[in-house]
Structure formats: structure tokens, C-alpha cells
Motif scaffolding. Structure first.
Motif, mmCIF file in Angstrom:
data_model
loop_
_atom_site.group_PDB
_atom_site.id
_atom_site.type_symbol
_atom_site.label_atom_id
_atom_site.label_comp_id
_atom_site.label_asym_id
_atom_site.label_seq_id
_atom_site.Cartn_x
_atom_site.Cartn_y
_atom_site.Cartn_z
ATOM 1 N N LEU A 132 1.182 -1.508 -0.336
ATOM 2 C CA LEU A 132 0.227 0.073 0.434
ATOM 3 C C LEU A 132 0.918 1.479 0.093
ATOM 4 O O LEU A 132 0.377 2.027 -0.571
ATOM 5 C CB LEU A 132 -0.600 0.159 1.345
ATOM 6 N N GLU A 133 2.050 1.620 1.308
ATOM 7 C CA GLU A 133 2.627 2.231 0.879
ATOM 8 C C GLU A 133 3.375 2.316 -0.393
ATOM 9 O O GLU A 133 3.671 3.404 -1.171
ATOM 10 C CB GLU A 133 3.541 1.848 1.653
ATOM 11 N N SER A 134 4.205 1.570 -1.131
ATOM 12 C CA SER A 134 4.310 2.000 -2.963
ATOM 13 C C SER A 134 3.535 2.452 -3.049
ATOM 14 O O SER A 134 3.137 2.879 -4.814
ATOM 15 C CB SER A 134 5.003 0.198 -2.816
ATOM 16 N N GLN A 135 1.889 1.774 -3.630
ATOM 17 C CA GLN A 135 0.764 2.397 -4.368
ATOM 18 C C GLN A 135 0.465 3.763 -4.074
ATOM 19 O O GLN A 135 0.981 4.660 -4.984
ATOM 20 C CB GLN A 135 -0.305 1.476 -4.316
ATOM 21 N N VAL A 136 0.896 4.322 -3.022
ATOM 22 C CA VAL A 136 0.617 5.685 -2.462
ATOM 23 C C VAL A 136 1.455 6.598 -2.852
ATOM 24 O O VAL A 136 1.619 7.676 -3.633
ATOM 25 C CB VAL A 136 -0.084 6.192 -0.909
ATOM 26 N N GLU A 137 3.153 5.956 -3.182
ATOM 27 C CA GLU A 137 4.065 6.959 -3.990
ATOM 28 C C GLU A 137 3.709 6.970 -4.970
ATOM 29 O O GLU A 137 4.253 8.436 -5.504
ATOM 30 C CB GLU A 137 5.379 6.069 -3.069
ATOM 31 N N THR A 138 3.574 5.901 -5.763
ATOM 32 C CA THR A 138 3.235 6.182 -7.010
ATOM 33 C C THR A 138 2.479 6.348 -7.736
ATOM 34 O O THR A 138 2.223 7.776 -7.962
ATOM 35 C CB THR A 138 2.870 4.185 -7.385
ATOM 36 N N LEU A 139 1.137 7.156 -7.187
ATOM 37 C CA LEU A 139 0.252 8.168 -7.487
ATOM 38 C C LEU A 139 0.336 9.200 -6.461
ATOM 39 O O LEU A 139 0.462 10.399 -7.887
ATOM 40 C CB LEU A 139 -1.364 7.581 -6.235
ATOM 41 N N LYS A 147 0.726 12.028 -9.734
ATOM 42 C CA LYS A 147 -0.236 13.129 -9.640
ATOM 43 C C LYS A 147 0.742 14.485 -9.855
ATOM 44 O O LYS A 147 0.472 15.366 -10.057
ATOM 45 C CB LYS A 147 -0.595 13.461 -8.121
ATOM 46 N N SER A 148 2.023 14.219 -9.448
ATOM 47 C CA SER A 148 3.310 15.459 -9.560
ATOM 48 C C SER A 148 3.726 15.848 -10.859
ATOM 49 O O SER A 148 3.505 16.856 -10.989
ATOM 50 C CB SER A 148 4.418 15.171 -8.278
ATOM 51 N N ASN A 149 3.260 14.461 -11.513
ATOM 52 C CA ASN A 149 4.002 14.687 -13.107
ATOM 53 C C ASN A 149 2.515 15.023 -14.423
ATOM 54 O O ASN A 149 3.067 14.926 -15.150
ATOM 55 C CB ASN A 149 4.621 13.382 -13.572
#
Length: 59
Positions: A19-26, A30-32
Motif C-alpha cells: 500500500l505504501e508503494s502504491q501511495v508513492e506511485t500515485l 499526481k505531481s507529474n
């Protein structure tokens, strides 16, 4: 009993890491992403409806 508890804790740690990895990816996605849609011609601009105080939506 200890083995069962360790297994459950291990599964929870794994799920948490996923879940932490998925949050980081999202967050990176979002920032890009572009802030606003930029119409390249009048045809595209007419397909969007501006709602005051809210934003643009497909017509």
C-alpha cells in the motif's frame, strides 16, 4: 501459536508495504500530471463546459 502470530504479522507488513508503494506511485503520477487541460483548437474547446467556481467538464 507463535508461528501463526508471526505469519499474520508478516502478511500485514507485506500488505502495508504494498500500500505504501502504491501511495508513492500515485503521488508521483499526481505531481507529474498537467494542472489544466489546454485546448489546441476551437473544436476541443467547445467540447468542455466551464462551471463557475468549480472547473471544466466534458460537455
Amino acid at each position: 501459536m507463535d508461528t501463526n502470530r508471526n505469519s499474520v504479522e508478516s502478511q500485514l507488513r507485506t500488505r502495508c508495504n504494498i500500500l505504501e508503494s502504491q501511495v508513492e506511485t500515485l503521488e508521483k503520477q499526481k505531481s507529474n500530471s498537467p494542472e489544466k487541460f489546454i485546448a489546441r483548437n476551437n473544436a476541443q474547446a467547445e467540447q468542455w463546459k466551464e462551471v463557475a467556481g468549480i472547473g471544466r467538464f466534458p460537455a
